[in-house]
Design a protein around this motif. Structure first.
Motif, PDB file in Angstrom:
ATOM      1  N   GLY A   8       0.695  -1.070  -0.095  1.00  0.00           N
ATOM      2  CA  GLY A   8      -0.215   0.056   0.000  1.00  0.00           C
ATOM      3  C   GLY A   8       0.859   1.478  -0.001  1.00  0.00           C
ATOM      4  O   GLY A   8       2.022   1.086  -0.055  1.00  0.00           O
ATOM      5  N   ILE A  36      -4.640   3.604   0.493  1.00  0.00           N
ATOM      6  CA  ILE A  36      -4.625   2.473  -0.552  1.00  0.00           C
ATOM      7  C   ILE A  36      -3.863   1.465  -0.287  1.00  0.00           C
ATOM      8  O   ILE A  36      -2.695   1.425   0.012  1.00  0.00           O
ATOM      9  CB  ILE A  36      -4.336   3.049  -2.021  1.00  0.00           C
ATOM     10  CG1 ILE A  36      -5.093   4.334  -2.174  1.00  0.00           C
ATOM     11  CG2 ILE A  36      -4.359   2.130  -2.864  1.00  0.00           C
ATOM     12  CD1 ILE A  36      -4.746   5.031  -3.508  1.00  0.00           C
ATOM     13  N   PHE A  89      -3.383  -3.040  -1.375  1.00  0.00           N
ATOM     14  CA  PHE A  89      -3.432  -3.948  -2.644  1.00  0.00           C
ATOM     15  C   PHE A  89      -3.182  -5.265  -2.065  1.00  0.00           C
ATOM     16  O   PHE A  89      -2.359  -5.697  -1.220  1.00  0.00           O
ATOM     17  CB  PHE A  89      -2.748  -3.510  -3.867  1.00  0.00           C
ATOM     18  CG  PHE A  89      -1.259  -3.270  -3.617  1.00  0.00           C
ATOM     19  CD1 PHE A  89      -0.685  -4.451  -3.857  1.00  0.00           C
ATOM     20  CD2 PHE A  89      -0.674  -2.021  -3.309  1.00  0.00           C
ATOM     21  CE1 PHE A  89       0.845  -4.391  -3.522  1.00  0.00           C
ATOM     22  CE2 PHE A  89       0.667  -1.978  -3.286  1.00  0.00           C
ATOM     23  CZ  PHE A  89       1.540  -3.250  -3.569  1.00  0.00           C
ATOM     24  N   TRP A  98      -7.204  -3.706  -5.525  1.00  0.00           N
ATOM     25  CA  TRP A  98      -7.344  -2.679  -4.990  1.00  0.00           C
ATOM     26  C   TRP A  98      -8.153  -2.620  -3.584  1.00  0.00           C
ATOM     27  O   TRP A  98      -9.220  -3.205  -3.854  1.00  0.00           O
ATOM     28  CB  TRP A  98      -7.629  -1.244  -5.603  1.00  0.00           C
ATOM     29  CG  TRP A  98      -6.509  -1.315  -7.072  1.00  0.00           C
ATOM     30  CD1 TRP A  98      -6.734  -1.263  -7.829  1.00  0.00           C
ATOM     31  CD2 TRP A  98      -4.957  -0.806  -6.643  1.00  0.00           C
ATOM     32  NE1 TRP A  98      -5.695  -1.240  -8.897  1.00  0.00           N
ATOM     33  CE2 TRP A  98      -4.646  -0.851  -7.798  1.00  0.00           C
ATOM     34  CE3 TRP A  98      -4.086  -0.496  -5.621  1.00  0.00           C
ATOM     35  CZ2 TRP A  98      -3.522  -0.519  -8.204  1.00  0.00           C
ATOM     36  CZ3 TRP A  98      -2.799  -0.090  -5.943  1.00  0.00           C
ATOM     37  CH2 TRP A  98      -2.367  -0.184  -7.202  1.00  0.00           C
ATOM     38  N   THR A 146      -8.958   3.224  -4.553  1.00  0.00           N
ATOM     39  CA  THR A 146      -8.267   3.008  -5.774  1.00  0.00           C
ATOM     40  C   THR A 146      -7.213   4.156  -5.913  1.00  0.00           C
ATOM     41  O   THR A 146      -7.766   5.312  -5.823  1.00  0.00           O
ATOM     42  CB  THR A 146      -9.123   2.693  -7.188  1.00  0.00           C
ATOM     43  OG1 THR A 146      -9.915   3.748  -7.084  1.00  0.00           O
ATOM     44  CG2 THR A 146      -9.985   1.555  -7.047  1.00  0.00           C
ATOM     45  N   CYS A 198      -1.413   7.539  -4.830  1.00  0.00           N
ATOM     46  CA  CYS A 198      -2.458   7.918  -3.811  1.00  0.00           C
ATOM     47  C   CYS A 198      -2.546   9.440  -3.807  1.00  0.00           C
ATOM     48  O   CYS A 198      -1.561  10.294  -3.787  1.00  0.00           O
ATOM     49  CB  CYS A 198      -1.823   7.382  -2.591  1.00  0.00           C
ATOM     50  SG  CYS A 198      -2.902   8.021  -1.129  1.00  0.00           S
ATOM     51  N   SER A 222       1.678   2.503  -9.324  1.00  0.00           N
ATOM     52  CA  SER A 222       1.644   1.597 -10.508  1.00  0.00           C
ATOM     53  C   SER A 222       2.173   2.267 -11.627  1.00  0.00           C
ATOM     54  O   SER A 222       2.299   3.537 -11.984  1.00  0.00           O
ATOM     55  CB  SER A 222       0.045   1.144 -10.576  1.00  0.00           C
ATOM     56  OG  SER A 222      -0.632   2.055 -10.884  1.00  0.00           O
TER      57      SER A 222
END
Length: 131
Positions: free
Chosen positions: A6, A12, A14, A51, A55, A70, A78
């Motif tokens: 995260g 966020i 994942f 996620w 997201t 974020c 990403s």
């Protein structure tokens, strides 16, 4: 395999359910996007990434790719190329246990900064993109 990670503030998170393909990226785009000498990216099939809670926000970082981050803390999360919608890269530093994700090759080696010496013994792949 299950991996979690995260952003810096925790907004966020994942989950990844497959073994990532990890490499160092020395290209201009990754250097500028991360503010570092290179990026370390973990590629996974898009369906294997979930996620959690929120997201990322996205921005177009070049004519060929977009990056997720974020919106609360700014952490880069990403990278996704337009021509490869079935896969996504996550920044290794955002994983809860990044020590498990050892890079296996270099990408964009022709743009490697002369003083960067990590991974020099790994295979090299080139890119033609420059930003």
């Amino acid at each position: 395999m299950e991996l979690n990670g995260g952003c810096l503030c925790g907004r966020i998170r994942f989950n990844v359910t497959s073994e990532p393909r990890v490499h160092y990226c020395h290209c201009d785009m990754c250097r500028r996007a991360t503010g570092s000498a290179f990026a370390v990216l973990a590629w996974v099939p898009s369906p294997d990434l979930t996620w959690i809670d929120a997201t990322p926000a996205y921005r177009r970082s070049s004519p060929i790719a977009q990056r997720g981050f974020c919106p609360a803390c700014g952490s880069p999360l990403s990278l996704a190329y337009d021509v490869s919608p079935g896969e996504i890269a996550l920044h290794v530093g955002t994983f809860d246990d990044p020590a498990r994700l050892e890079p296996r090759y270099n990408y964009g080696s022709g743009q490697r900064l002369g003083w960067v010496c990590c991974g020099v013994d790994l295979p090299h792949r080139e890119t033609e993109e420059r930003w």
